[in-house]
Design a protein around this motif. Structure first.
Motif, PDB file in Angstrom:
ATOM      1  N   VAL A   1      19.012  22.790 -81.330  1.00 15.09           N
ATOM      2  CA  VAL A   1      20.535  23.193 -81.403  1.00 15.09           C
ATOM      3  C   VAL A   1      19.637  24.389 -82.287  1.00 15.09           C
ATOM      4  O   VAL A   1      20.638  25.625 -82.463  1.00 15.09           O
ATOM      5  CB  VAL A   1      20.881  22.057 -82.352  1.00 15.09           C
TER       6      VAL A   1
ATOM      7  N   PHE B   1      21.783  28.315 -81.766  1.00 11.42           N
ATOM      8  CA  PHE B   1      23.225  28.915 -82.828  1.00 11.42           C
ATOM      9  C   PHE B   1      21.632  29.953 -83.005  1.00 11.42           C
ATOM     10  O   PHE B   1      23.322  31.248 -83.448  1.00 11.42           O
ATOM     11  CB  PHE B   1      22.735  27.753 -83.609  1.00 11.42           C
ATOM     12  N   SER B   2      20.764  30.314 -82.893  1.00 10.45           N
ATOM     13  CA  SER B   2      20.101  31.639 -83.656  1.00 10.45           C
ATOM     14  C   SER B   2      19.836  32.857 -82.823  1.00 10.45           C
ATOM     15  O   SER B   2      20.517  33.814 -83.048  1.00 10.45           O
ATOM     16  CB  SER B   2      18.923  31.078 -84.361  1.00 10.45           C
TER      17      SER B   2
ATOM     18  N   LEU C   1      23.267  32.787 -80.687  1.00  8.86           N
ATOM     19  CA  LEU C   1      24.496  32.919 -80.726  1.00  8.86           C
ATOM     20  C   LEU C   1      24.706  33.925 -81.865  1.00  8.86           C
ATOM     21  O   LEU C   1      25.123  34.953 -81.700  1.00  8.86           O
ATOM     22  CB  LEU C   1      25.113  32.013 -80.384  1.00  8.86           C
ATOM     23  N   ARG C   2      23.869  33.994 -83.571  1.00  9.71           N
ATOM     24  CA  ARG C   2      24.289  34.466 -84.293  1.00  9.71           C
ATOM     25  C   ARG C   2      23.543  35.943 -84.741  1.00  9.71           C
ATOM     26  O   ARG C   2      24.184  36.998 -84.064  1.00  9.71           O
ATOM     27  CB  ARG C   2      23.330  33.725 -85.703  1.00  9.71           C
TER      28      ARG C   2
ATOM     29  N   LEU D   1      25.205  28.640 -90.017  1.00 10.17           N
ATOM     30  CA  LEU D   1      24.594  26.927 -89.414  1.00 10.17           C
ATOM     31  C   LEU D   1      25.554  25.765 -90.598  1.00 10.17           C
ATOM     32  O   LEU D   1      26.165  24.747 -89.422  1.00 10.17           O
ATOM     33  CB  LEU D   1      23.854  26.172 -90.046  1.00 10.17           C
TER      34      LEU D   1
ATOM     35  N   TYR E   1      28.077  25.884 -85.806  1.00  7.16           N
ATOM     36  CA  TYR E   1      28.136  27.305 -85.498  1.00  7.16           C
ATOM     37  C   TYR E   1      29.047  27.002 -84.476  1.00  7.16           C
ATOM     38  O   TYR E   1      30.765  27.298 -85.014  1.00  7.16           O
ATOM     39  CB  TYR E   1      26.951  28.087 -84.977  1.00  7.16           C
ATOM     40  N   GLY E   2      29.741  26.415 -83.523  1.00  7.74           N
ATOM     41  CA  GLY E   2      30.569  26.449 -82.801  1.00  7.74           C
ATOM     42  C   GLY E   2      31.738  26.189 -83.427  1.00  7.74           C
ATOM     43  O   GLY E   2      33.163  26.065 -82.629  1.00  7.74           O
TER      44      GLY E   2
ATOM     45  N   ARG F   1      33.405  29.092 -85.294  1.00  7.71           N
ATOM     46  CA  ARG F   1      33.653  30.046 -84.431  1.00  7.71           C
ATOM     47  C   ARG F   1      35.518  29.573 -83.822  1.00  7.71           C
ATOM     48  O   ARG F   1      36.061  30.232 -84.089  1.00  7.71           O
ATOM     49  CB  ARG F   1      32.964  30.316 -83.143  1.00  7.71           C
TER      50      ARG F   1
END
Length: 316
Positions: free
Chosen positions: A32, A36-37, A39-40, A53, A124-125, A128
């Motif tokens: 996870v 997310f890293s 996507l960042r 996060l 993260y999601g 956004r």
């Protein structure tokens, strides 16, 4: 699937079958965070990873987590108390040293698993989604995804799936409110862990159809609307009432956090009301400054008048 496969392979090779749930949770958390890293990095966000996060480092982090654990424990106690009063619980204890070893492994597994779940749901999601659609729509999307996930999850025979889906939706709504009230995952993670640890470890009840009990093993024999059957309190209709009450109490208990972390800073506003002087006045001042200074010797000094006493005169 990747985390379960990796944990199974390592536990079989090293003969660590008891550690398999903890290893699977650690691998899931790792995946996870890595996802997310990535996507960042694609978005080229310069904020620190833990802040992106949803785990900001602040002075109240421990207090928020402890409050969440207290709420989760309270919900679990309120769910179990009616079963105990009705005499529907059959409790067995295991006090062997191995039981306490498994107890520590279960608590560690639930701590990591709930963190990975909270990150995946609200990390993260969700941030956004709030930026793209607003907090209300983002919350509805998360609740809808939770309902879809619950509908596709296989359950033991006899589980009231309709009630289970509604409980899952309310639980997701409660976790979303935790984020919206604090702009952090500490409160939601603590609540999730407190509920899971209290239900599955402290009271020994089934947790989403699974078992984490080692010292306490409990069998609930009451009505399904109260016990949730073999799935546990997460499928009980009574839990829906508890979640609604907990939602109201949570909003009141987090008023300070909401004021400190969610309200935008007060920025002074208004318009400049300074009236410029007339042009004629400005011209007079400029002319006076440009004029030749006056010679102090040509000035006339006015001295103060000498005080005089009353004039003497005879009286008539």
């Amino acid at each position: 699937m990747l985390s379960e496969s990796a944990a199974s392979g390592i536990s079989q090779r090293l003969d660590l079958d008891d550690w398999r749930p903890l290893l699977a949770s650690l691998f899931l958390l790792f995946l996870v965070v890595c996802g997310f890293s990535l996507l960042r990095a694609i978005e080229q966000r310069r904020a620190p990873l833990w802040l992106a996060l949803g785990l900001p480092r602040r002075s109240t982090s421990r207090g928020e987590w402890a409050m969440g654990v207290a709420f989760g424990w309270g919900i679990a106690v309120a769910a179990v108390l009616p079963m105990a009063l009705l005499g529907a619980l059959s409790v067995q204890f295991w006090s062997a040293p191995r039981a306490f070893e498994l107890l520590a492994l279960s608590l560690a597994t639930l701590a990591v698993a709930t963190l990975a779940h909270t990150l995946g749901l609200l990390g993260y999601g969700f941030q956004r989604l709030i930026e793209a659609t607003g907090p209300t729509r983002a919350t509805l999307i998360i609740v809808g995804l939770a309902a879809l996930h619950a509908a596709l999850t296989p359950t033991p025979y006899g589980t009231p799936d309709g009630t289970r889906i509604l409980v899952e939706m309310l639980s997701s709504l409660l976790l979303c409110v935790c984020w919206l009230r604090t702009h952090g995952l500490w409160l939601g993670w603590g609540l999730h862990f407190g509920w899971a640890a209290s239900t599955g470890v402290l009271f020994g009840l089934p947790l989403a159809g699974g078992s984490f009990s080692s010292v306490v093993d409990t069998r609930a024999g009451g009505p399904v609307w109260l016990t949730g059957g073999s799935y546990g309190p997460a499928a009980a209709a009574f839990s829906m009432v508890l979640l609604v009450v907990a939602l109201s109490l949570l909003v009141r208990a987090t008023s300070d956090y909401a004021w400190n972390y969610t309200h935008p800073p007060i920025i002074p506003g208004g318009y400049d009301v300074t009236v410029p002087p007339p042009a004629a006045h400005v011209a007079m001042e400029e002319a006076a400054l440009a004029a030749t200074p006056v010679n102090p010797a040509s000035l006339v000094q006015i001295l103060p008048a000498t005080p005089q006493g009353p004039s003497g005169g005879g009286s008539e």
